[in-house]
Scaffold this active site. Structure first.
Site, PDB file in Angstrom:
ATOM      1  N   GLY A  62       0.818  -1.198   0.000  1.00  6.46           N
ATOM      2  CA  GLY A  62       0.000   0.000   0.000  1.00  6.46           C
ATOM      3  C   GLY A  62       0.850   1.244   0.000  1.00  6.46           C
ATOM      4  O   GLY A  62       2.073   1.191  -0.205  1.00  6.46           O
ATOM      5  N   ASP A 117     -12.086   6.070   2.130  1.00  8.08           N
ATOM      6  CA  ASP A 117     -11.302   5.484   1.034  1.00  8.08           C
ATOM      7  C   ASP A 117     -11.909   4.166   0.552  1.00  8.08           C
ATOM      8  O   ASP A 117     -11.214   3.151   0.443  1.00  8.08           O
ATOM      9  CB  ASP A 117      -9.856   5.271   1.485  1.00  8.08           C
ATOM     10  CG  ASP A 117      -8.894   5.116   0.311  1.00  8.08           C
ATOM     11  OD1 ASP A 117      -9.251   5.543  -0.812  1.00  8.08           O
ATOM     12  OD2 ASP A 117      -7.789   4.574   0.513  1.00  8.08           O
TER      13      ASP A 117
END
Length: 391
Positions: free
Chosen positions: A104, A221
């Site tokens: 990520g 998100d």
């Protein structure tokens, strides 16, 4: 009595002794053996006690250190039910971080196994102020909640500069793997029933965050990468590093821009305080991707010059609703469920946040318990077609 011995030249040497002398020698040998055992015990017992004491004291210091770490985070709202791990424990659990599951913005995720044989996913964060902020945000949000459609946080590691989060292991990884046609899972096509179940489960997870847990939580998100799938392809919303807690007495919160391009609600760009409706917008975009098997972040589809939602709206207006379904599964899709999913996605991606449904309404529409606002739906379709806009 005659006793045998050996002389200096190696020849046998016989000595005659009285029976009383032999008895005295045997008694002396016995006393020497006893004395040796007493001496050995007098040394080994204190030594064993000392070793055990050191082990006990060491374990106590480790426990106290962990408790202090936990107490430090509890001040920020961290639940005491979370387990704490050392760097050494995480290194062993992950076989020295051998199997990477993904990467990520602020770290990588590795497969691990705890001593009790439980499979886990270990997110090892980079050393940075932003990563530390996300680490604390993750603990203070998901660490306090429990829902079947939210990924479970089992514990964390704070050891020197190391920051790690330990989650339940999700066998099928992220939804993104099944939507991106460039991924290693591209040949594993999800059927319609599975996709619809993923959409409904994700909606229920967001409903819990927005309306049912103690503090209202805005995820900020929502996208396919942050929807994980277990062995049965049941979805769990993950990655709360950007999440924002909002007290029940408030509906808006002012924050810096968060999220991912392609899923950002228009209000993010205006700098106004946000509401849970930013998650609704992101969910709508994600739902369009689930239906079509296409990624909206590419902005343009192969056979059209239009913005992704615009292309979908044109297909719907033409009466070709089934045309926006992934062509690999379109012939086996439930047309009524497709219709409901399309209505939800179009209503969710309205520019006006007040026009978007709540996640409770989304769940009702998907379950067929409500039709939604038909007038708003039709107006939004026309607006998408007229504007040909890109947000």
């Amino acid at each position: 009595m005659r006793a045998e011995a050996t002389s200096s030249d190696g020849q046998p040497l016989f000595i005659r002794l009285a029976a009383s002398d032999v008895s005295q020698l045997s008694a002396h040998a016995g006393r020497s053996s006893s004395s040796s055992r007493v001496v050995a015990l007098s040394i080994s017992i204190p030594l064993s006690v000392a070793v055990l004491s050191c082990l006990f004291i060491g374990a106590w210091f480790i426990h106290r250190r962990r408790r202090r770490l936990l107490e430090k985070f509890v001040k920020d709202g961290t639940p005491t039910s979370l387990s704490t791990f050392t760097y050494k424990e995480m290194k062993i659990a992950t076989n020295n971080f051998a199997q990477k599951l993904g990467k990520g913005a602020f770290g990588s995720v590795f497969k691990g196994i705890l001593p009790n044989k439980t499979l886990v996913a270990v997110k090892r964060l980079e050393v940075s102020a932003q990563a530390e902020k996300q680490f604390r945000a993750e603990i203070s949000t998901i660490g306090n909640i429990n829902h079947v459609n939210l990924v479970r946080l089992r514990g964390f590691c704070v050891d020197g500069s190391e920051r790690m989060l330990v989650y339940e292991f999700m066998q099928n990884g992220s939804l993104n793997n099944f939507l991106s046609r460039r991924s290693k899972e591209a040949d594993k096509v999800l059927d319609w029933n599975t996709r619809f179940g993923i959409a409904l489960g994700t909606a229920k997870g967001l409903l819990y965050l927005h309306e049912e847990c103690r503090d209202r939580i805005i995820h900020c998100d929502i996208k396919p990468e942050n929807i994980l799938l277990d062995a049965d392809f049941s979805p769990k919303v993950a990655d709360f590093g950007l999440a924002k807690l909002v007290g029940r007495d408030f509906s808006r919160v002012l924050t810096t821009t968060r999220g991912t391009r392609g899923y950002l609600a228009p209000e993010w760009l205006t700098g106004v305080p946000i509401t849970v409706k930013v998650d609704v917008y992101s969910f709508g975009m994600t739902l369009l991707e689930i239906i079509s098997g296409r990624r909206n972040i590419d902005y343009r589809v192969q056979e059209s010059q239009y913005y992704f939602p615009t292309w979908a709206a044109i297909q719907i207006q033409k009466g070709n609703t089934i045309g926006i379904v992934d062509e690999r599964i379109a012939d086996k899709a439930d047309i009524e469920e497709v219709r409901r999913a399309v209505v939800v996605s179009i209503l969710c991606i309205q520019e006006d946040e007040n026009g978007r449904p709540s996640m409770a309404q989304v769940v009702q529409i998907l379950e067929g318990k409500s039709e939604g606002n038909v007038a708003k739906y039709e107006r939004r379709l026309q607006a998408l077609i007229d504007d040909h806009c890109v947000y």
